[in-house]
Design a protein around this motif. Structure first.
Motif, PDB file in Angstrom:
ATOM      1  N   ALA A   1       0.831  -1.200   0.000  1.00 22.80           N
ATOM      2  CA  ALA A   1       0.000   0.000   0.000  1.00 22.80           C
ATOM      3  C   ALA A   1       0.871   1.257   0.000  1.00 22.80           C
ATOM      4  O   ALA A   1       0.572   2.240  -0.700  1.00 22.80           O
ATOM      5  CB  ALA A   1      -0.933  -0.010   1.207  1.00 22.80           C
ATOM      6  N   TYR A   2       1.952   1.214   0.774  1.00 19.72           N
ATOM      7  CA  TYR A   2       2.869   2.357   0.834  1.00 19.72           C
ATOM      8  C   TYR A   2       3.528   2.603  -0.515  1.00 19.72           C
ATOM      9  O   TYR A   2       3.541   3.737  -1.021  1.00 19.72           O
ATOM     10  CB  TYR A   2       3.927   2.105   1.908  1.00 19.72           C
ATOM     11  CG  TYR A   2       5.044   3.116   1.913  1.00 19.72           C
ATOM     12  CD1 TYR A   2       4.827   4.427   2.324  1.00 19.72           C
ATOM     13  CD2 TYR A   2       6.332   2.767   1.491  1.00 19.72           C
ATOM     14  CE1 TYR A   2       5.850   5.353   2.327  1.00 19.72           C
ATOM     15  CE2 TYR A   2       7.364   3.685   1.496  1.00 19.72           C
ATOM     16  CZ  TYR A   2       7.115   4.980   1.919  1.00 19.72           C
ATOM     17  OH  TYR A   2       8.129   5.901   1.910  1.00 19.72           O
ATOM     18  N   VAL A   3       4.072   1.548  -1.117  1.00 18.23           N
ATOM     19  CA  VAL A   3       4.746   1.681  -2.414  1.00 18.23           C
ATOM     20  C   VAL A   3       3.763   2.161  -3.488  1.00 18.23           C
ATOM     21  O   VAL A   3       4.088   3.031  -4.309  1.00 18.23           O
ATOM     22  CB  VAL A   3       5.392   0.342  -2.817  1.00 18.23           C
ATOM     23  CG1 VAL A   3       5.877   0.387  -4.264  1.00 18.23           C
ATOM     24  CG2 VAL A   3       6.559   0.012  -1.892  1.00 18.23           C
ATOM     25  N   THR A   4       2.560   1.611  -3.486  1.00 15.97           N
ATOM     26  CA  THR A   4       1.545   2.029  -4.450  1.00 15.97           C
ATOM     27  C   THR A   4       1.179   3.494  -4.271  1.00 15.97           C
ATOM     28  O   THR A   4       1.026   4.240  -5.250  1.00 15.97           O
ATOM     29  CB  THR A   4       0.281   1.157  -4.309  1.00 15.97           C
ATOM     30  OG1 THR A   4       0.619  -0.216  -4.497  1.00 15.97           O
ATOM     31  CG2 THR A   4      -0.769   1.558  -5.333  1.00 15.97           C
ATOM     32  N   GLY A   5       1.061   3.921  -3.010  1.00 15.66           N
ATOM     33  CA  GLY A   5       0.731   5.315  -2.736  1.00 15.66           C
ATOM     34  C   GLY A   5       1.825   6.273  -3.185  1.00 15.66           C
ATOM     35  O   GLY A   5       1.539   7.326  -3.766  1.00 15.66           O
ATOM     36  N   VAL A   6       3.076   5.905  -2.931  1.00 16.07           N
ATOM     37  CA  VAL A   6       4.200   6.754  -3.344  1.00 16.07           C
ATOM     38  C   VAL A   6       4.278   6.820  -4.872  1.00 16.07           C
ATOM     39  O   VAL A   6       4.518   7.882  -5.456  1.00 16.07           O
ATOM     40  CB  VAL A   6       5.528   6.244  -2.757  1.00 16.07           C
ATOM     41  CG1 VAL A   6       6.709   7.061  -3.285  1.00 16.07           C
ATOM     42  CG2 VAL A   6       5.487   6.306  -1.240  1.00 16.07           C
ATOM     43  N   ALA A   7       4.073   5.690  -5.539  1.00 17.98           N
ATOM     44  CA  ALA A   7       4.096   5.665  -6.999  1.00 17.98           C
ATOM     45  C   ALA A   7       2.968   6.510  -7.573  1.00 17.98           C
ATOM     46  O   ALA A   7       3.151   7.228  -8.569  1.00 17.98           O
ATOM     47  CB  ALA A   7       3.990   4.227  -7.499  1.00 17.98           C
ATOM     48  N   SER A   8       1.800   6.441  -6.961  1.00 16.83           N
ATOM     49  CA  SER A   8       0.657   7.248  -7.416  1.00 16.83           C
ATOM     50  C   SER A   8       0.941   8.735  -7.231  1.00 16.83           C
ATOM     51  O   SER A   8       0.611   9.560  -8.090  1.00 16.83           O
ATOM     52  CB  SER A   8      -0.595   6.841  -6.651  1.00 16.83           C
ATOM     53  OG  SER A   8      -1.695   7.634  -7.019  1.00 16.83           O
ATOM     54  N   MET A   9       1.572   9.093  -6.115  1.00 11.34           N
ATOM     55  CA  MET A   9       1.954  10.476  -5.878  1.00 11.34           C
ATOM     56  C   MET A   9       2.926  10.958  -6.953  1.00 11.34           C
ATOM     57  O   MET A   9       2.778  12.056  -7.511  1.00 11.34           O
ATOM     58  CB  MET A   9       2.622  10.601  -4.502  1.00 11.34           C
ATOM     59  CG  MET A   9       3.121  11.989  -4.154  1.00 11.34           C
ATOM     60  SD  MET A   9       4.445  11.953  -2.898  1.00 11.34           S
ATOM     61  CE  MET A   9       3.671  10.979  -1.609  1.00 11.34           C
ATOM     62  N   GLY A  10       3.916  10.110  -7.267  1.00  9.93           N
ATOM     63  CA  GLY A  10       4.900  10.475  -8.277  1.00  9.93           C
ATOM     64  C   GLY A  10       4.292  10.612  -9.658  1.00  9.93           C
ATOM     65  O   GLY A  10       4.665  11.511 -10.423  1.00  9.93           O
ATOM     66  N   ALA A  11       3.328   9.728  -9.989  1.00  7.00           N
ATOM     67  CA  ALA A  11       2.668   9.813 -11.293  1.00  7.00           C
ATOM     68  C   ALA A  11       1.893  11.115 -11.425  1.00  7.00           C
ATOM     69  O   ALA A  11       1.852  11.722 -12.502  1.00  7.00           O
ATOM     70  CB  ALA A  11       1.741   8.619 -11.480  1.00  7.00           C
ATOM     71  N   GLY A  12       1.291  11.558 -10.325  1.00  6.84           N
ATOM     72  CA  GLY A  12       0.567  12.825 -10.356  1.00  6.84           C
ATOM     73  C   GLY A  12       1.482  14.018 -10.551  1.00  6.84           C
ATOM     74  O   GLY A  12       1.104  14.997 -11.204  1.00  6.84           O
ATOM     75  N   VAL A  13       2.677  13.956  -9.983  1.00  8.34           N
ATOM     76  CA  VAL A  13       3.623  15.073 -10.093  1.00  8.34           C
ATOM     77  C   VAL A  13       4.366  15.040 -11.426  1.00  8.34           C
ATOM     78  O   VAL A  13       4.487  16.063 -12.116  1.00  8.34           O
ATOM     79  CB  VAL A  13       4.632  15.045  -8.921  1.00  8.34           C
ATOM     80  CG1 VAL A  13       5.702  16.130  -9.114  1.00  8.34           C
ATOM     81  CG2 VAL A  13       3.913  15.241  -7.598  1.00  8.34           C
ATOM     82  N   LEU A  14       4.852  13.861 -11.812  1.00 12.81           N
ATOM     83  CA  LEU A  14       5.674  13.727 -13.018  1.00 12.81           C
ATOM     84  C   LEU A  14       4.839  13.573 -14.287  1.00 12.81           C
ATOM     85  O   LEU A  14       5.346  13.771 -15.390  1.00 12.81           O
ATOM     86  CB  LEU A  14       6.610  12.526 -12.881  1.00 12.81           C
ATOM     87  CG  LEU A  14       7.714  12.657 -11.821  1.00 12.81           C
ATOM     88  CD1 LEU A  14       8.314  11.300 -11.515  1.00 12.81           C
ATOM     89  CD2 LEU A  14       8.794  13.618 -12.283  1.00 12.81           C
TER      90      LEU A  14
END
Length: 225
Positions: free
Chosen positions: A54-67
Motif C-alpha cells: 500500500a505504501y509503495v503504491t501510494g508513493v508511486a501514485s503520488m509520483g505519477a501525479g507530479v511527473l
C-alpha cells in the motif's frame, strides 16, 4: 531538556553517539520490517506485505501525479520511498520516551537534502545535457539571462536550506513541545500531544517525498513546459 532520559546514554553519554545510535536503530528497524514483509510473498498480501505494498503504491501514485508519467514515477520510486521511510521512522521514534529523533538533527536532514539536490541535478544533466539543462536557468528572454541565471542558481541552492531546515525545525520543535508537556503533566495531558505529533511525523515525511518528486520533475520534464 538535555537532562531527559535516553536509553543510548546508558552506553555512552555523547551527542554524536546518541545521533548515530538512533539513526542506525531506525535503519535496522526499516531493514527488519522490509525483510519480514518480503520473506513470504503471496498473491493475496496480508500483514506487513499489505502495508508495504500500500505504501509503495501510494508513493508511486503520488509520483505519477507530479511527473505525469507512471513510468517515471516508478523509476524514481526507490529513492523517494526510501527517503520517506527514513524520515517517518526517524520522526516517530522521537515520540517514544527514552529515544531521540535523528531528524531533529541537521546532520540527517542536511544529508537527505543534499542527496535530493545532487540527484535531481544529475538526472537533469544526464537526460538533457549540460548546456540544455542550464539553459533553462536563463529564462525565456535572452536579454534577461544575466539577471535570471544567478536568481535561478540561488533558488536551487535555497532548496537545500528549505528541505533540511523545514524538517529539522519542525521535528526539533515537536521534541521540545513534547518534553515540556511531559515535564508539566506526564500522565494524561501528553495523550493528545502524541496523536498530534504522530500526525506531524507522517505529514513531514509526505512533504519531503512530494517535494523530492517536484524537484525531479522540474529537472527531467522541464522541456515539456
Amino acid at each position: 531538556m538535555k537532562d531527559l532520559f535516553l536509553f543510548s546514554d546508558l552506553i555512552m553519554h555523547s551527542h554524536t553517539f546518541n545521533y548515530l545510535f538512533h539513526l542506525f536503530l531506525v535503519v535496522a528497524i526499516i531493514l527488519v520490517l522490509a525483510k519480514l514483509a518480503t520473506s513470504n510473498l503471496s498473491l493475496l498480501p496480508k500483514g506487513l506485505q499489505n502495508i508495504f505494498e500500500a505504501y509503495v503504491t501510494g508513493v508511486a501514485s503520488m509520483g505519477a501525479g507530479v511527473l505525469g508519467s507512471e513510468t517515471l514515477a516508478r523509476k524514481y520510486l526507490p529513492l523517494v520511498a526510501t527517503i520517506g521511510l527514513i524520515v517517518v521512522f526517524s520522526n516517530v521514534i522521537g515520540i517514544i520516551p527514552g529515544f531521540e529523533a535523528p531528524s531533529s538533527s541537521l546532520n540527517l536532514t542536511l544529508c537527505l537534502a543534499l542527496c535530493v539536490f545532487l540527484y535531481y541535478n544529475f538526472e537533469g544533466i544526464r537526460k538533457q545535457g549540460v548546456i540544455k539543462y542550464f539553459a533553462h536557468f536563463m529564462g525565456p528572454n535572452k536579454w534577461l539571462a544575466p539577471l535570471m541565471f544567478p536568481i535561478e542558481i540561488v533558488s536551487h541552492i535555497s532548496r537545500i536550506i528549505s528541505l533540511s531546515f523545514r524538517l529539522f525545525g519542525n521535528i526539533k520543535g515537536d521534541d521540545l513541545f513534547l518534553a515540556v508537556v511531559l515535564a508539566l503533566a506526564p500522565f494524561i495531558a501528553p495523550l493528545p500531544a502524541y496523536a498530534l505529533l504522530t500526525f506531524m511525523a507522517f505529514l513531514q515525511g509526505f512533504i519531503f517525498m512530494i517535494l523530492t518528486y517536484v524537484y525531479i520533475a522540474g529537472a527531467v520534464v522541464v522541456e515539456e513546459h
